[in-house]
Design a protein around this motif. Structure first.
Motif, short mmCIF file in Angstrom:
data_model
loop_
_atom_site.label_atom_id
_atom_site.label_comp_id
_atom_site.label_asym_id
_atom_site.label_seq_id
_atom_site.Cartn_x
_atom_site.Cartn_y
_atom_site.Cartn_z
N ASP A 1 0.82 -1.21 0.00
CA ASP A 1 0.00 0.00 0.00
C ASP A 1 0.86 1.26 0.00
O ASP A 1 0.53 2.25 -0.66
CB ASP A 1 -0.92 0.02 1.23
N ALA A 2 1.96 1.22 0.74
CA ALA A 2 2.83 2.39 0.82
C ALA A 2 3.41 2.74 -0.55
O ALA A 2 3.53 3.93 -0.90
CB ALA A 2 3.96 2.13 1.82
N VAL A 3 3.76 1.72 -1.32
CA VAL A 3 4.27 1.98 -2.67
C VAL A 3 3.18 2.62 -3.54
O VAL A 3 3.42 3.60 -4.25
CB VAL A 3 4.79 0.68 -3.32
N ALA A 4 1.96 2.07 -3.47
CA ALA A 4 0.86 2.62 -4.25
C ALA A 4 0.60 4.08 -3.88
O ALA A 4 0.38 4.93 -4.75
CB ALA A 4 -0.40 1.79 -4.04
N GLU A 5 0.65 4.39 -2.60
CA GLU A 5 0.41 5.77 -2.16
C GLU A 5 1.57 6.69 -2.53
O GLU A 5 1.36 7.88 -2.83
CB GLU A 5 0.16 5.79 -0.65
N SER A 6 2.79 6.16 -2.54
CA SER A 6 3.93 7.00 -2.93
C SER A 6 3.85 7.38 -4.41
O SER A 6 4.25 8.49 -4.80
CB SER A 6 5.25 6.29 -2.63
N ILE A 7 3.33 6.46 -5.22
CA ILE A 7 3.14 6.78 -6.64
C ILE A 7 2.11 7.89 -6.78
O ILE A 7 2.27 8.82 -7.59
CB ILE A 7 2.72 5.52 -7.41
#
Length: 418
Positions: A288-294
């Motif tokens: 989820d953190a990667v998706a939000e960073s994008i």
């Protein structure tokens, strides 16, 4: 007698065809050898409901672009197969199907000597365009599973109809594992899913496909040398998302609320009992953190460029594991099948040249190796993120064609290469 060619391209998928187009444009004599049939991997190694995860407009091969009526959609398996085959026919690519290369080594007088199923060949230069996924990986401890449990690799998966009634355990949450779990879930099978460390990405954000935003931001143009971690990026797992039914997110937490069972990393099996590490919550949070960073990067780009785009609420986790399962007795479950979606390993044992690292991966710079006349094309992260997919294979092929032309001109000054 030995056949002689200026260039031999090994592999008749989109990468091999792309370099063939550029060589044809330059008037460079060559042949493309394909062990099976053109683009067969799209037909033979994908499941029935497979779709691309990148939009159709990214399917732009040299001299040939997607020409359908749904550029923002996602081609299905058979459509991709047909697209690549039509590409080969569009310029009469010199492909010889059902010709495999069993041995290749540097010739005593230069070039390369090849043993093939059609007889011996010699090439001044060779382009290896067979991708980087050759031998399906299955862990050794799979042998300890009960004999009555059906086991296959993800590359063999076609659909729920392959399995006996009962639950299915999917191991791995890369692109294939996550999409296969979704496919089985849609078909009404109960899925037990072992989550790995793969990141995820939202399908759409602020009115557009995230791929479109990243394309405009130039993310797909950044060379691997300029990426954080450099060439180590080649070991990264791709983000999971789906193009099914017009495209949507894959949210494992939502699957859990709908009855899918999620687990942390699979450690092994003893006496029919699966053992898991308590890593599930951390894996979900990291994805989820990667998706939000994008999304953060897209927000910054929109603001920086002054783009008008709708706002959107950020993702809120819909489920968390109350207690992580660390053991699962198969005898106490209805699991009748296991799908191993844990990757592949390379196999270049037929290519007997000094161009590989200690793990069997080619050492190269944008596909150019230290061995004169030896090139690779279509590798994951060969030069940029899109190198192993449709997104950037055209650019990589053009670069290598230029290098091949220069090599020919240097070796044969009297030969004009246009």
């Amino acid at each position: 007698m030995t056949e002689n060619h200026i260039v031999v391209v090994i592999g008749g998928g989109q990468a091999g065809l792309s370099i063939s187009w550029h060589l044809s444009q330059r008037g460079i004599e060559h042949v493309v050898l394909e062990a099976d049939t053109i683009a067969h991997e799209w037909k033979d190694s994908r499941w029935d409901n497979f779709t691309l995860v990148t939009p159709n407009w990214q399917c732009a091969l040299p001299g040939f672009c997607y020409d359908g009526d749904d550029p923002d959609g996602f081609m299905k398996r058979d459509e991709v197969y047909d697209f690549v085959r039509r590409y080969a026919h569009s310029f009469d690519a010199p492909v010889r199907e059902h010709v495999s290369v069993t041995n290749a080594l540097q010739g005593t007088e230069g070039g390369f000597d090849l043993e093939t199923s059609a007889g011996p060949m010699h090439a001044d230069q060779i382009v290896v365009a067979v991708g980087g996924y050759h031998i399906p990986t299955i862990p050794r401890f799979a042998e300890k599973l009960p004999k009555e449990v059906l086991q296959i690799h993800s590359s063999q998966y076609r659909g729920a109809h392959q399995f006996p009634s009962g639950d299915v355990l999917v191991v791995g949450t890369g692109q294939s594992g996550a999409q296969i779990a979704e496919d089985l879930h849609i078909e009404g099978r109960r899925v037990h899913l072992v989550a790995g460390t793969a990141p995820r990405v939202a399908r759409f954000y602020r009115g557009r496909d995230c791929v479109a935003w990243l394309h405009d931001m130039g993310v797909y143009d950044v060379s691997i040398e300029d990426q954080p971690g450099g060439v180590g990026k080649r070991e990264n797992t791709n983000h999971y998302v789906t193009g099914r039914d017009g495209g949507r997110d894959i949210d494992l937490r939502t699957f859990a609320t709908e009855g899918m069972r999620l687990y942390g990393r699979l450690l092994g099996v003893e006496d029919g009992v699966l053992q898991f590490a308590p890593t599930l919550e951390a894996s979900l949070d990291a994805a989820d953190a990667v998706a939000e960073s994008i999304k953060d990067n897209i927000d910054a780009y929109i603001e920086r460029e002054g783009i008008t785009a709708p706002t959107e609420q950020r993702y809120v986790p819909v489920w968390r594991p109350e207690v992580e399962t660390t053991e699962l007795d198969l005898a106490a479950t209805d699991i009748t099948a296991v799908i191993w979606s844990v990757g592949f390993r390379t196999d270049y044992s037929w290519l007997k040249v000094g161009a590989f690292d200690g793990e069997g991966h080619p050492t190269h710079n944008r596909g150019v190796t230290s061995v004169s006349g030896l090139y690779f094309l279509g590798l994951p992260w060969q030069h940029t993120w899109g190198s192993g997919r449709f997104a950037s294979v055209a650019r990589d092929a053009e670069f290598l064609a230029e290098q091949i032309g220069l090599e020919i001109s240097a070796a044969q000054p009297e030969r004009v290469v246009v």
